[in-house]
Write a protein that holds these residues in place. Structure first.
Motif, PDB file in Angstrom:
ATOM      1  N   UNK A   1       0.849  -1.186   0.000  1.00 50.22           N
ATOM      2  CA  UNK A   1       0.000   0.000   0.000  1.00 50.22           C
ATOM      3  C   UNK A   1       0.891   1.245   0.000  1.00 50.22           C
ATOM      4  N   UNK A   2       0.566   2.202  -0.850  1.00 52.13           N
ATOM      5  CA  UNK A   2       1.336   3.435  -0.939  1.00 52.13           C
ATOM      6  C   UNK A   2       0.857   4.434   0.106  1.00 52.13           C
ATOM      7  N   UNK A   3       1.746   5.331   0.501  1.00 55.57           N
ATOM      8  CA  UNK A   3       1.421   6.318   1.525  1.00 55.57           C
ATOM      9  C   UNK A   3       0.275   7.227   1.154  1.00 55.57           C
ATOM     10  N   UNK A   4       0.064   7.458  -0.122  1.00 64.33           N
ATOM     11  CA  UNK A   4      -0.984   8.381  -0.557  1.00 64.33           C
ATOM     12  C   UNK A   4      -2.318   7.687  -0.802  1.00 64.33           C
ATOM     13  N   UNK A   5      -2.390   6.385  -0.605  1.00 63.25           N
ATOM     14  CA  UNK A   5      -3.591   5.626  -0.954  1.00 63.25           C
ATOM     15  C   UNK A   5      -4.863   6.178  -0.322  1.00 63.25           C
ATOM     16  N   UNK A   6      -4.774   6.629   0.922  1.00 58.54           N
ATOM     17  CA  UNK A   6      -5.979   7.144   1.582  1.00 58.54           C
ATOM     18  C   UNK A   6      -6.438   8.486   1.006  1.00 58.54           C
ATOM     19  N   UNK A   7      -5.558   9.199   0.298  1.00 61.70           N
ATOM     20  CA  UNK A   7      -5.905  10.474  -0.328  1.00 61.70           C
ATOM     21  C   UNK A   7      -5.908  10.386  -1.848  1.00 61.70           C
ATOM     22  N   UNK A   8      -5.947   9.175  -2.366  1.00 61.24           N
ATOM     23  CA  UNK A   8      -5.843   8.956  -3.814  1.00 61.24           C
ATOM     24  C   UNK A   8      -6.881   9.760  -4.587  1.00 61.24           C
ATOM     25  N   UNK A   9      -8.111   9.770  -4.146  1.00 59.00           N
ATOM     26  CA  UNK A   9      -9.171  10.502  -4.848  1.00 59.00           C
ATOM     27  C   UNK A   9      -8.898  12.004  -4.862  1.00 59.00           C
ATOM     28  N   UNK A  53       3.334  17.459  -5.711  1.00 62.30           N
ATOM     29  CA  UNK A  53       4.605  16.767  -5.480  1.00 62.30           C
ATOM     30  C   UNK A  53       4.994  16.819  -4.002  1.00 62.30           C
ATOM     31  N   UNK A  54       4.848  17.970  -3.380  1.00 52.89           N
ATOM     32  CA  UNK A  54       5.189  18.088  -1.962  1.00 52.89           C
ATOM     33  C   UNK A  54       4.273  17.239  -1.089  1.00 52.89           C
ATOM     34  N   UNK A  55       3.010  17.190  -1.439  1.00 52.71           N
ATOM     35  CA  UNK A  55       2.080  16.341  -0.692  1.00 52.71           C
ATOM     36  C   UNK A  55       2.447  14.880  -0.803  1.00 52.71           C
ATOM     37  N   UNK A  56       2.785  14.449  -2.019  1.00 45.89           N
ATOM     38  CA  UNK A  56       3.194  13.058  -2.211  1.00 45.89           C
ATOM     39  C   UNK A  56       4.491  12.754  -1.476  1.00 45.89           C
ATOM     40  N   UNK A  57       5.423  13.709  -1.484  1.00 40.45           N
ATOM     41  CA  UNK A  57       6.685  13.509  -0.767  1.00 40.45           C
ATOM     42  C   UNK A  57       6.429  13.379   0.731  1.00 40.45           C
ATOM     43  N   UNK A  58       5.563  14.224   1.251  1.00 41.59           N
ATOM     44  CA  UNK A  58       5.220  14.153   2.666  1.00 41.59           C
ATOM     45  C   UNK A  58       4.612  12.798   3.015  1.00 41.59           C
ATOM     46  N   UNK A  59       3.701  12.333   2.162  1.00 40.11           N
ATOM     47  CA  UNK A  59       3.085  11.018   2.375  1.00 40.11           C
ATOM     48  C   UNK A  59       4.144   9.918   2.321  1.00 40.11           C
ATOM     49  N   UNK A  60       5.057  10.021   1.368  1.00 38.86           N
ATOM     50  CA  UNK A  60       6.102   9.009   1.217  1.00 38.86           C
ATOM     51  C   UNK A  60       7.000   8.964   2.452  1.00 38.86           C
ATOM     52  N   UNK A  61       7.407  10.130   2.926  1.00 37.87           N
ATOM     53  CA  UNK A  61       8.262  10.171   4.110  1.00 37.87           C
ATOM     54  C   UNK A  61       7.532   9.641   5.343  1.00 37.87           C
ATOM     55  N   UNK A  62       6.274  10.055   5.496  1.00 35.79           N
ATOM     56  CA  UNK A  62       5.514   9.665   6.684  1.00 35.79           C
ATOM     57  C   UNK A  62       5.078   8.219   6.698  1.00 35.79           C
ATOM     58  N   UNK A  63       5.005   7.597   5.544  1.00 32.89           N
ATOM     59  CA  UNK A  63       4.530   6.224   5.485  1.00 32.89           C
ATOM     60  C   UNK A  63       5.637   5.260   5.053  1.00 32.89           C
ATOM     61  N   UNK A  78      17.970   2.070   1.658  1.00 32.01           N
ATOM     62  CA  UNK A  78      17.513   2.243   0.271  1.00 32.01           C
ATOM     63  C   UNK A  78      16.364   3.249   0.196  1.00 32.01           C
ATOM     64  N   UNK A  79      15.413   3.170   1.125  1.00 27.85           N
ATOM     65  CA  UNK A  79      14.275   4.100   1.112  1.00 27.85           C
ATOM     66  C   UNK A  79      14.727   5.531   1.389  1.00 27.85           C
ATOM     67  N   UNK A  80      15.659   5.695   2.300  1.00 25.27           N
ATOM     68  CA  UNK A  80      16.172   7.028   2.599  1.00 25.27           C
ATOM     69  C   UNK A  80      16.903   7.595   1.387  1.00 25.27           C
ATOM     70  N   UNK A  81      17.705   6.771   0.742  1.00 25.15           N
ATOM     71  CA  UNK A  81      18.427   7.206  -0.461  1.00 25.15           C
ATOM     72  C   UNK A  81      17.439   7.567  -1.577  1.00 25.15           C
ATOM     73  N   UNK A  82      16.417   6.736  -1.734  1.00 23.16           N
ATOM     74  CA  UNK A  82      15.381   6.983  -2.739  1.00 23.16           C
ATOM     75  C   UNK A  82      14.672   8.321  -2.479  1.00 23.16           C
ATOM     76  N   UNK A  83      14.315   8.571  -1.222  1.00 21.46           N
ATOM     77  CA  UNK A  83      13.640   9.824  -0.860  1.00 21.46           C
ATOM     78  C   UNK A  83      14.563  11.014  -1.082  1.00 21.46           C
ATOM     79  N   UNK A  84      15.819  10.863  -0.723  1.00 23.86           N
ATOM     80  CA  UNK A  84      16.792  11.935  -0.919  1.00 23.86           C
ATOM     81  C   UNK A  84      16.950  12.264  -2.396  1.00 23.86           C
TER      82      UNK A  84
END
Length: 93
Positions: A1-9, A53-63, A78-84
């Motif tokens: 499940x992706x971090x943004x799934x709950x806000x997908x709509x 983009x910022x909203x998705x980044x926030x979701x990615x970092x938080x989830x 790997x996730x930290x490097x990917x986010x960076x």
């Protein structure tokens, strides 16, 4: 499940609005609108995309990143490097 799934709509709705802005820009060009007016609308569209983009980044970092960090190990690194890398791409754009 992706971090943004709950806000997908909500994200889909925002992107449809941005799509409409881009179509409006094309009509402005077709209609020979004043340069500054077109540039103003381009700026607004760019800001809207950056907001998504910022909203998705926030979701990615938080989830996604937070979950990987709690697990630790190579997955976390790997996730930290990917986010960076994603942040660097956003800053350059």
């Amino acid at each position: 499940m992706h971090g943004y799934s709950h806000d997908k709509d909500a994200y889909a709705k925002r992107l449809r609005r941005i799509e409409g802005q881009v179509r409006g820009l094309a009509k402005m060009i077709e209609g020979d609108e004043y340069c500054i007016d077109v540039l103003t609308q381009i700026s607004a569209t760019t800001k809207a995309l950056q907001s998504v983009a910022l909203g998705l980044m926030d979701e990615h970092l938080g989830h996604c990143v937070a979950e990987a960090v709690s697990e630790g190990g190579d997955t976390a690194d790997a996730k930290i490097r990917e986010a960076s890398d994603a942040i660097a791409r956003l800053v350059r754009s």
